[in-house]
Design a protein around this motif. Structure first.
Motif, short mmCIF file in Angstrom:
data_model
loop_
_atom_site.label_atom_id
_atom_site.label_comp_id
_atom_site.label_asym_id
_atom_site.label_seq_id
_atom_site.Cartn_x
_atom_site.Cartn_y
_atom_site.Cartn_z
N GLU A 88 2.61 14.63 -8.38
CA GLU A 88 3.61 15.58 -8.26
C GLU A 88 4.10 15.82 -9.73
O GLU A 88 4.06 17.08 -10.31
N TYR A 89 4.05 15.00 -10.73
CA TYR A 89 4.56 15.08 -11.91
C TYR A 89 3.69 15.93 -12.94
O TYR A 89 4.00 16.73 -13.67
N PHE A 90 2.44 15.55 -12.78
CA PHE A 90 1.49 16.23 -13.57
C PHE A 90 0.79 17.49 -13.01
O PHE A 90 0.10 18.01 -13.73
N GLY A 91 0.91 17.63 -11.61
CA GLY A 91 0.63 19.03 -11.19
C GLY A 91 -0.87 18.90 -10.99
O GLY A 91 -1.73 19.61 -11.15
N LEU A 92 -1.34 17.43 -10.50
CA LEU A 92 -3.10 17.47 -10.42
C LEU A 92 -3.73 18.10 -9.58
O LEU A 92 -4.67 18.60 -9.44
N GLN A 93 -2.87 18.51 -8.05
CA GLN A 93 -3.47 19.20 -7.07
C GLN A 93 -3.71 20.59 -7.65
O GLN A 93 -4.90 21.53 -7.65
N GLU A 94 -2.88 21.05 -8.44
CA GLU A 94 -3.15 22.61 -8.83
C GLU A 94 -4.18 22.64 -10.02
O GLU A 94 -4.93 23.45 -10.00
N LYS A 95 -4.36 21.57 -10.83
CA LYS A 95 -5.18 21.65 -11.94
C LYS A 95 -6.58 21.46 -11.30
O LYS A 95 -7.65 22.09 -11.73
N ASN B 264 0.85 -1.21 0.06
CA ASN B 264 -0.18 0.09 0.12
C ASN B 264 0.99 1.35 0.13
O ASN B 264 0.57 2.22 -0.73
N VAL B 265 2.02 1.26 0.71
CA VAL B 265 2.92 2.20 0.72
C VAL B 265 3.43 2.57 -0.48
O VAL B 265 3.71 3.70 -1.01
N GLY B 266 3.99 1.51 -1.20
CA GLY B 266 4.53 1.51 -2.50
C GLY B 266 3.52 2.11 -3.76
O GLY B 266 3.76 3.07 -4.15
N PHE B 267 2.33 1.47 -3.43
CA PHE B 267 1.10 2.41 -4.46
C PHE B 267 1.08 3.78 -4.17
O PHE B 267 0.84 4.60 -4.98
N LEU B 268 0.69 4.23 -2.74
CA LEU B 268 0.71 5.47 -2.48
C LEU B 268 1.69 6.46 -3.05
O LEU B 268 1.58 7.63 -3.58
N ASP B 269 2.81 5.89 -2.87
CA ASP B 269 4.14 6.81 -3.24
C ASP B 269 4.04 6.69 -4.81
O ASP B 269 4.29 7.82 -5.27
N SER B 270 3.47 5.83 -5.29
CA SER B 270 3.48 5.78 -6.88
C SER B 270 2.51 7.05 -7.54
O SER B 270 2.62 7.68 -8.09
N LEU B 271 1.24 6.99 -6.80
CA LEU B 271 0.28 7.91 -6.71
C LEU B 271 0.64 9.31 -6.61
O LEU B 271 0.53 10.21 -7.26
N GLN B 272 1.60 9.51 -5.50
CA GLN B 272 1.93 10.72 -5.13
C GLN B 272 3.08 11.29 -6.24
O GLN B 272 3.00 12.35 -6.65
N GLN B 273 3.73 10.47 -6.74
CA GLN B 273 4.72 10.92 -7.73
C GLN B 273 3.98 11.36 -8.86
O GLN B 273 4.54 12.29 -9.83
N ILE B 274 2.97 10.64 -9.40
CA ILE B 274 2.11 10.99 -10.67
C ILE B 274 1.56 12.24 -10.35
O ILE B 274 1.39 13.07 -11.38
#
Length: 148
Positions: free
Chosen positions: A28-35, A16-26
């Protein structure tokens, strides 16, 4: 026993931590929070357009939802029907097999019993000849045997 449960829980947590880390990286990479913040602000500024967009998206996805529901339900029906059909076929074939084995067992037992009895009667009749009172009533076979 308790140790293996703890190990499996820790491995699930690590996954789960690995999956959540992957989601966090995605994220940050695409800037989904700002969008997402920009979309929320735009929906707050123009509620009628947001409602229209939401209804349009829902109405366009309804046929896809119906199609995928249809596929899912009939896939489940297909597998269930196959399992039921195969169960019926296996049950009937098992009943036929047991019946055939039972009949063959009865026939072999009957044949064995008959041949055993026949041999016993022949052995007894050759060791102990029939009495005179019985042989006198039997037809004379000596003339018939010579004619053949």
């Amino acid at each position: 026993m308790g140790g293996s449960a703890v190990q499996s829980d820790s491995s699930e947590t690590q996954d789960n931590v690995g999956f959540l880390d992957s989601l966090q990286q995605i994220n940050e990479y695409f800037g989904l929070q700002e969008k997402m913040a920009v979309i929320q602000q735009s929906a707050s500024d123009h509620p009628i357009a947001a409602l229209f967009l939401m209804v349009t998206i829902v109405m366009c996805s309804l046929p896809l939802f119906c199609f995928f529901t249809f596929v899912f339900v009939f896939t489940i029906f297909g597998f269930t029907g196959f399992v039921v059909f195969e169960g019926v076929v296996l049950t009937l074939s098992s009943i036929l097999l047991v019946g055939a084995l039972f009949v063959m067992g009865l026939l072999s037992f009957g044949l064995f019993t008959f041949s055993f009895s026949w041999n016993m009667v022949n052995q007894v009749s050759t060791k102990f000849p029939l009495p005179e009172c019985v042989t006198a009533r039997l037809p004379d076979r000596t003339n018939k045997d010579k004619e053949m």
